[in-house]
Design a protein around this motif. Structure first.
Motif, PDB file in Angstrom:
ATOM      1  N   ALA A  21      -5.316 -16.904  -7.103  1.00 15.08           N
ATOM      2  CA  ALA A  21      -3.995 -16.671  -6.506  1.00 15.08           C
ATOM      3  C   ALA A  21      -2.986 -16.277  -7.576  1.00 15.08           C
ATOM      4  CB  ALA A  21      -3.539 -17.916  -5.759  1.00 15.08           C
ATOM      5  N   THR A  22      -3.062 -16.915  -8.759  1.00 20.78           N
ATOM      6  CA  THR A  22      -2.136 -16.563  -9.837  1.00 20.78           C
ATOM      7  C   THR A  22      -2.337 -15.114 -10.267  1.00 20.78           C
ATOM      8  OG1 THR A  22      -2.400 -18.832 -10.579  1.00 20.78           O
ATOM      9  CG2 THR A  22      -1.255 -17.338 -12.051  1.00 20.78           C
ATOM     10  N   VAL A  23      -3.603 -14.731 -10.455  1.00 22.34           N
ATOM     11  CA  VAL A  23      -3.881 -13.372 -10.939  1.00 22.34           C
ATOM     12  C   VAL A  23      -3.406 -12.335  -9.929  1.00 22.34           C
ATOM     13  CG1 VAL A  23      -5.729 -11.768 -11.470  1.00 22.34           C
ATOM     14  CG2 VAL A  23      -5.751 -14.034 -12.452  1.00 22.34           C
ATOM     15  N   THR A  24      -3.740 -12.536  -8.621  1.00 27.84           N
ATOM     16  CA  THR A  24      -3.343 -11.513  -7.646  1.00 27.84           C
ATOM     17  C   THR A  24      -1.831 -11.478  -7.487  1.00 27.84           C
ATOM     18  OG1 THR A  24      -3.628 -13.065  -5.831  1.00 27.84           O
ATOM     19  CG2 THR A  24      -5.489 -11.662  -6.358  1.00 27.84           C
ATOM     20  N   THR A  25      -1.167 -12.653  -7.575  1.00 28.12           N
ATOM     21  CA  THR A  25       0.290 -12.649  -7.437  1.00 28.12           C
ATOM     22  C   THR A  25       0.949 -11.939  -8.612  1.00 28.12           C
ATOM     23  OG1 THR A  25       0.085 -14.758  -6.312  1.00 28.12           O
ATOM     24  CG2 THR A  25       2.281 -14.118  -6.998  1.00 28.12           C
ATOM     25  N   LEU A  26       0.417 -12.178  -9.822  1.00 33.56           N
ATOM     26  CA  LEU A  26       0.983 -11.491 -10.992  1.00 33.56           C
ATOM     27  C   LEU A  26       0.728  -9.990 -10.915  1.00 33.56           C
ATOM     28  CD1 LEU A  26       0.095 -13.923 -13.909  1.00 33.56           C
ATOM     29  CD2 LEU A  26       2.334 -13.486 -12.908  1.00 33.56           C
ATOM     30  N   ALA A  27      -0.436  -9.606 -10.381  1.00 33.22           N
ATOM     31  CA  ALA A  27      -0.798  -8.191 -10.398  1.00 33.22           C
ATOM     32  C   ALA A  27      -0.095  -7.408  -9.297  1.00 33.22           C
ATOM     33  CB  ALA A  27      -2.311  -8.044 -10.275  1.00 33.22           C
ATOM     34  N   PHE A  28       0.046  -8.001  -8.104  1.00 37.46           N
ATOM     35  CA  PHE A  28       0.520  -7.210  -6.965  1.00 37.46           C
ATOM     36  C   PHE A  28       1.916  -7.573  -6.502  1.00 37.46           C
ATOM     37  CE2 PHE A  28      -4.055  -6.774  -6.767  1.00 37.46           C
ATOM     38  CZ  PHE A  28      -4.163  -5.410  -6.635  1.00 37.46           C
ATOM     39  N   GLU A  29       2.444  -8.721  -6.923  1.00 36.96           N
ATOM     40  CA  GLU A  29       3.781  -9.188  -6.559  1.00 36.96           C
ATOM     41  C   GLU A  29       4.126  -8.821  -5.127  1.00 36.96           C
ATOM     42  OE1 GLU A  29       6.544  -7.998  -9.521  1.00 36.96           O
ATOM     43  OE2 GLU A  29       5.575  -9.198 -11.079  1.00 36.96           O
ATOM     44  N   ASP A  30       5.038  -7.831  -4.921  1.00 37.85           N
ATOM     45  CA  ASP A  30       5.496  -7.526  -3.559  1.00 37.85           C
ATOM     46  C   ASP A  30       5.023  -6.162  -3.085  1.00 37.85           C
ATOM     47  OD1 ASP A  30       6.722  -9.909  -3.472  1.00 37.85           O
ATOM     48  OD2 ASP A  30       8.725  -9.155  -3.927  1.00 37.85           O
ATOM     49  N   ALA A  31       3.906  -5.684  -3.633  1.00 33.40           N
ATOM     50  CA  ALA A  31       3.427  -4.355  -3.255  1.00 33.40           C
ATOM     51  C   ALA A  31       3.209  -4.294  -1.751  1.00 33.40           C
ATOM     52  CB  ALA A  31       2.125  -4.055  -3.992  1.00 33.40           C
ATOM     53  N   ALA A  32       3.893  -3.336  -1.071  1.00 37.74           N
ATOM     54  CA  ALA A  32       3.809  -3.252   0.386  1.00 37.74           C
ATOM     55  C   ALA A  32       2.498  -2.614   0.808  1.00 37.74           C
ATOM     56  CB  ALA A  32       4.976  -2.454   0.934  1.00 37.74           C
ATOM     57  N   LEU A  33       2.030  -3.013   1.980  1.00 36.58           N
ATOM     58  CA  LEU A  33       0.798  -2.484   2.525  1.00 36.58           C
ATOM     59  C   LEU A  33       1.129  -1.312   3.438  1.00 36.58           C
ATOM     60  CD1 LEU A  33      -2.070  -3.482   2.094  1.00 36.58           C
ATOM     61  CD2 LEU A  33      -1.854  -4.831   4.143  1.00 36.58           C
ATOM     62  N   PRO A  34       0.599  -0.124   3.177  1.00 36.57           N
ATOM     63  CA  PRO A  34       0.917   1.002   4.058  1.00 36.57           C
ATOM     64  C   PRO A  34       0.279   0.834   5.436  1.00 36.57           C
ATOM     65  CG  PRO A  34      -0.458   1.688   2.210  1.00 36.57           C
ATOM     66  CD  PRO A  34      -0.305   0.226   2.114  1.00 36.57           C
ATOM     67  N   ASP A  35       0.905   1.453   6.436  1.00 33.08           N
ATOM     68  CA  ASP A  35       0.329   1.419   7.783  1.00 33.08           C
ATOM     69  C   ASP A  35      -0.775   2.455   7.886  1.00 33.08           C
ATOM     70  OD1 ASP A  35       1.956  -0.566   8.699  1.00 33.08           O
ATOM     71  OD2 ASP A  35       3.580   0.830   9.162  1.00 33.08           O
ATOM     72  N   GLY A  36      -1.460   2.456   9.016  1.00 34.70           N
ATOM     73  CA  GLY A  36      -2.512   3.453   9.214  1.00 34.70           C
ATOM     74  C   GLY A  36      -3.741   2.815   9.812  1.00 34.70           C
ATOM     75  N   VAL A  37      -4.367   3.548  10.724  1.00 30.45           N
ATOM     76  CA  VAL A  37      -5.564   3.044  11.395  1.00 30.45           C
ATOM     77  C   VAL A  37      -6.728   3.966  11.066  1.00 30.45           C
ATOM     78  CG1 VAL A  37      -6.621   2.563  13.615  1.00 30.45           C
ATOM     79  CG2 VAL A  37      -4.214   2.058  13.259  1.00 30.45           C
ATOM     80  N   ALA A  38      -7.862   3.374  10.638  1.00 27.03           N
ATOM     81  CA  ALA A  38      -9.080   4.151  10.444  1.00 27.03           C
ATOM     82  C   ALA A  38      -9.898   4.035  11.720  1.00 27.03           C
ATOM     83  CB  ALA A  38      -9.848   3.628   9.240  1.00 27.03           C
ATOM     84  N   ARG A  39     -10.051   5.156  12.428  1.00 30.72           N
ATOM     85  CA  ARG A  39     -10.804   5.101  13.684  1.00 30.72           C
ATOM     86  C   ARG A  39     -12.302   5.063  13.387  1.00 30.72           C
ATOM     87  NH1 ARG A  39     -10.086   9.928  15.939  1.00 30.72           N
ATOM     88  NH2 ARG A  39      -9.308  10.650  13.948  1.00 30.72           N
ATOM     89  N   ALA A  40     -13.062   4.642  14.391  1.00 26.30           N
ATOM     90  CA  ALA A  40     -14.513   4.541  14.198  1.00 26.30           C
ATOM     91  C   ALA A  40     -15.109   5.890  13.828  1.00 26.30           C
ATOM     92  CB  ALA A  40     -15.166   3.995  15.468  1.00 26.30           C
TER      93      ALA A  40
END
Lengths: 101, 172
Positions: free
Chosen positions: B115-134
């Motif tokens: 959890a420490t490593v991912t929090t330090l690395a990604f902080e508040d990086a937003a997740l883009p929207d988008g759907v991958a269809r089958a």
């Protein structure tokens, strides 16, 4: 949504799976905990795939591969557990000391 | 990012509910004294992960998760429990080791580190929207990833044969 919320949740599930693998005695329950850990890995893969917006959808494809390999692992694992139970009439992992001096 | 900002997004409330249900179910899987309850709680945890995949726009992976895991793997586990006659009643001494603290320490250490490593690395990086269809996944799977796909199907075949050979009774 931020990417880190999925990563922290996956880390939490993975840790719970590690606890289960270490603390459970029954082999079937150890396999259940391994499934938890694999699920955490899948969440990570799909979250990273969405974060990177990869044209090849690699995150989801590799999540599908992990699901397939996990199914194979459960099949073989349960076959081994059943075999051990048939030979030693116990499925407890701490009673398996055949390879121990 | 403040927690009030984060929770203002309705999707994050959904995420929080699913996450709490998943973590509760996962804790039940590793602590329950009843083997059947542990296997059924795994269904809740896996269904939660399928819901998270839907939130991440991974439709095909989500429904594969439901089909393969909840439909097949958990049923396989229930058969395994039935065949190995694991204690299905509450039986505190047989399912867990006596010493739980080292395992708890290892699990907490792993979580803290990751959890420490991912929090330090990604902080508040937003997740883009988008759907991958089958269809998108199918195109990629049978084009760029066709050789790994065939290899995985071979692994599955080998596991199938191995499972039959292992679990079969020896003809005396």
């Amino acid at each position: 949504m931020i990417v880190n919320q999925f990563l922290v949740l996956a880390a939490l599930l993975f840790s719970i799976g590690i606890y289960g693998v270490l603390v459970r005695r029954n082999a079937v329950l150890v396999l259940l905990s391994i499934e938890l850990m694999l699920t955490a890995v899948n969440i990570n893969l799909v979250a990273f795939g969405q974060y990177l917006q990869d044209a090849l959808v690699s995150g989801q494809v590799f999540a599908l591969f992990v699901i397939t390999v996990a199914a194979a692992e459960v099949g073989i694992g349960l076959a081994i557990v059943i075999l051990i139970f048939r030979n030693r009439s116990s499925a407890n992992v701490d009673e398996l000391d055949l390879l121990k001096w | 990012m403040q927690f009030t900002d984060w929770i203002a997004d309705a999707r994050n409330i959904v995420f929080l509910v699913i996450a709490l249900a998943m973590v509760g179910a996962a804790v039940m899987v590793v602590t329950s004294r009843n083997v059947i309850h542990a296997a059924l709680m795994l269904v809740v945890a896996l269904a939660g992960s399928a819901a998270l995949f839907l939130m991440l726009g991974a439709e095909f992976v989500a429904w594969t998760m439901v089909l393969v895991y909840i439909g097949a793997v958990v049923v396989l586990f229930l058969f395994g429990i039935m065949i190995t006659r694991a204690p299905t009643k509450a039986d505190p001494v047989r399912l867990d080791h006596k010493h739980r603290w080292p395992a708890l320490l290892v699990a907490l250490g792993t979580f803290a580190a990751m959890a420490t490593v991912t929090t330090l690395a990604f902080e508040d990086a937003a997740l883009p929207d988008g759907v991958a269809r089958a269809g998108d996944i199918g195109d990629v799977l049978f084009d760029r990833f066709v050789i790994p796909f065939e290899v995985v199907s071979f692994v599955l075949l080998a596991a199938l044969i191995g499972g039959i050979v292992l679990a079969r009774k020896d003809p005396e």
